[in-house]
Design a protein around this motif. Sequence first.
Motif, PDB file in Angstrom:
ATOM      1  N   LYS A  60     -33.881 -35.087  22.943  1.00  0.00           N
ATOM      2  CA  LYS A  60     -33.411 -36.609  22.724  1.00  0.00           C
ATOM      3  C   LYS A  60     -32.176 -36.809  23.862  1.00  0.00           C
ATOM      4  O   LYS A  60     -32.290 -37.931  24.581  1.00  0.00           O
ATOM      5  N   THR A  66     -33.021 -40.522  28.944  1.00  0.00           N
ATOM      6  CA  THR A  66     -31.532 -40.598  28.446  1.00  0.00           C
ATOM      7  C   THR A  66     -30.332 -40.406  29.592  1.00  0.00           C
ATOM      8  O   THR A  66     -29.533 -41.008  29.767  1.00  0.00           O
ATOM      9  N   VAL A 213     -24.472 -40.432  22.234  1.00  0.00           N
ATOM     10  CA  VAL A 213     -25.952 -40.389  21.992  1.00  0.00           C
ATOM     11  C   VAL A 213     -26.241 -40.000  20.457  1.00  0.00           C
ATOM     12  O   VAL A 213     -27.233 -40.805  20.114  1.00  0.00           O
ATOM     13  N   ARG A 214     -25.620 -39.285  19.936  1.00  0.00           N
ATOM     14  CA  ARG A 214     -25.778 -38.740  18.575  1.00  0.00           C
ATOM     15  C   ARG A 214     -25.302 -40.065  17.615  1.00  0.00           C
ATOM     16  O   ARG A 214     -26.077 -40.304  16.725  1.00  0.00           O
ATOM     17  N   GLU A 217     -28.459 -42.633  17.929  1.00  0.00           N
ATOM     18  CA  GLU A 217     -29.448 -42.098  16.999  1.00  0.00           C
ATOM     19  C   GLU A 217     -29.164 -42.138  15.647  1.00  0.00           C
ATOM     20  O   GLU A 217     -30.007 -42.601  14.889  1.00  0.00           O
ATOM     21  N   THR A 220     -29.242 -46.061  14.905  1.00  0.00           N
ATOM     22  CA  THR A 220     -30.495 -46.748  14.827  1.00  0.00           C
ATOM     23  C   THR A 220     -30.757 -48.296  15.005  1.00  0.00           C
ATOM     24  O   THR A 220     -30.980 -48.902  13.836  1.00  0.00           O
ATOM     25  N   THR A 270     -34.823 -42.742  22.355  1.00  0.00           N
ATOM     26  CA  THR A 270     -33.493 -42.746  22.142  1.00  0.00           C
ATOM     27  C   THR A 270     -32.613 -43.332  23.207  1.00  0.00           C
ATOM     28  O   THR A 270     -31.594 -43.904  23.077  1.00  0.00           O
ATOM     29  N   HIS A 271     -33.134 -43.325  24.501  1.00  0.00           N
ATOM     30  CA  HIS A 271     -32.620 -44.094  25.475  1.00  0.00           C
ATOM     31  C   HIS A 271     -32.364 -45.425  25.115  1.00  0.00           C
ATOM     32  O   HIS A 271     -31.458 -46.183  25.688  1.00  0.00           O
ATOM     33  N   LYS A 273     -32.193 -46.791  22.247  1.00  0.00           N
ATOM     34  CA  LYS A 273     -31.026 -46.910  21.134  1.00  0.00           C
ATOM     35  C   LYS A 273     -29.729 -46.728  21.913  1.00  0.00           C
ATOM     36  O   LYS A 273     -28.661 -47.414  21.446  1.00  0.00           O
ATOM     37  N   LEU A 274     -29.501 -45.810  22.812  1.00  0.00           N
ATOM     38  CA  LEU A 274     -28.330 -45.546  23.478  1.00  0.00           C
ATOM     39  C   LEU A 274     -27.961 -47.021  24.383  1.00  0.00           C
ATOM     40  O   LEU A 274     -26.549 -47.171  24.411  1.00  0.00           O
TER      41      LEU A 274
END
Length: 316
Positions: A60, A66, A213-214, A217, A220, A270-271, A273-274
């Motif tokens: 991720k 990312t 980042v976490r 994620e 969401t 993931t990128h 969402k980030l």
Amino acid sequence: HKLHRHSFIEAIVRLCIAKYCRGQTTNNVANALQYLCEVNIASNLSPEIALDVDFFRKTKIYISETVEVLSAHERLLGICYDTVFKISKARGGAKGRPTHFARKDPKNPDPPPVETEPGALVRRASVDSGDRKMPQVKDSHRDLCSCRVAGQRMGFGQWSAFLEFTGLLKSSTGMTLFYQKLHFRRSQMAVIDDGTSSQTRVLALVDFMEGVVRVAEHMTPPTAEMLAVYLGMDSGDNLGDTSMWKYYSMVNDETAEDMRSNPDAKNQPTHVKLQQLLFVIIYELKRKFSCDSLEYLMDYIEEAREPKPDVNPTAL
């Protein structure tokens, strides 16, 4: 009153001997340890605890997409890391700790929150502390942030204050105290020295970026199509950078939970969402500091953190 890791492992071995050895189930310590780990420990662990943190990093975080988003916002994230966001005294105690760290007054267990002033950036004075200048924040119960001392890392209280100040601790984001602690702890990559506990309580800059980042994620964010439907807009319209902030400001907890569990939202890269999370952070900072331009905001904060030269009144 504390155990190092090797002491904890010894305690586990002693437990397995007491529970399964001495003629109860087996006389083999290795078999007893296997029973204890499988029957008593592994079966009671939640999926969040048993997850391999490095798997998330490999799949991720440390991927080109990312890294590209993180690199594009490296300056902003660095400023957020170097800035100690403060909570008002009435909400977080005299040291500006987050709300859940504050000690409650038995005579007034639920004091009304003090509203902070939007746009009240650091008012920094320089105090001589031997061989270096240390930052001093005036009226700390009214200030929103101060400068981190060089070499100081981010503790959990500062991590939690950052999340609250940037609008990420709403109930609609799902960021409960448990997940604040979980993402903080999982983001630490330093090898822990059992001789000291200080490294277990702080984040380096790279750890902080991983934590962001976490959080992305975990939150969401909804897809662009889901967001357009919720805001009553046409999917072909330009949603803009403020739409995600509006969503988290308007959505109720039940709808937000349904959105997070939607497969389309979960399966977003993931990128993506980030980037949506960063839109929320950026707009919230602009709103708090009454500033329209992100570049101007970052310049302003960095300038406020620069040491002010001593002025000799007689030289004026």
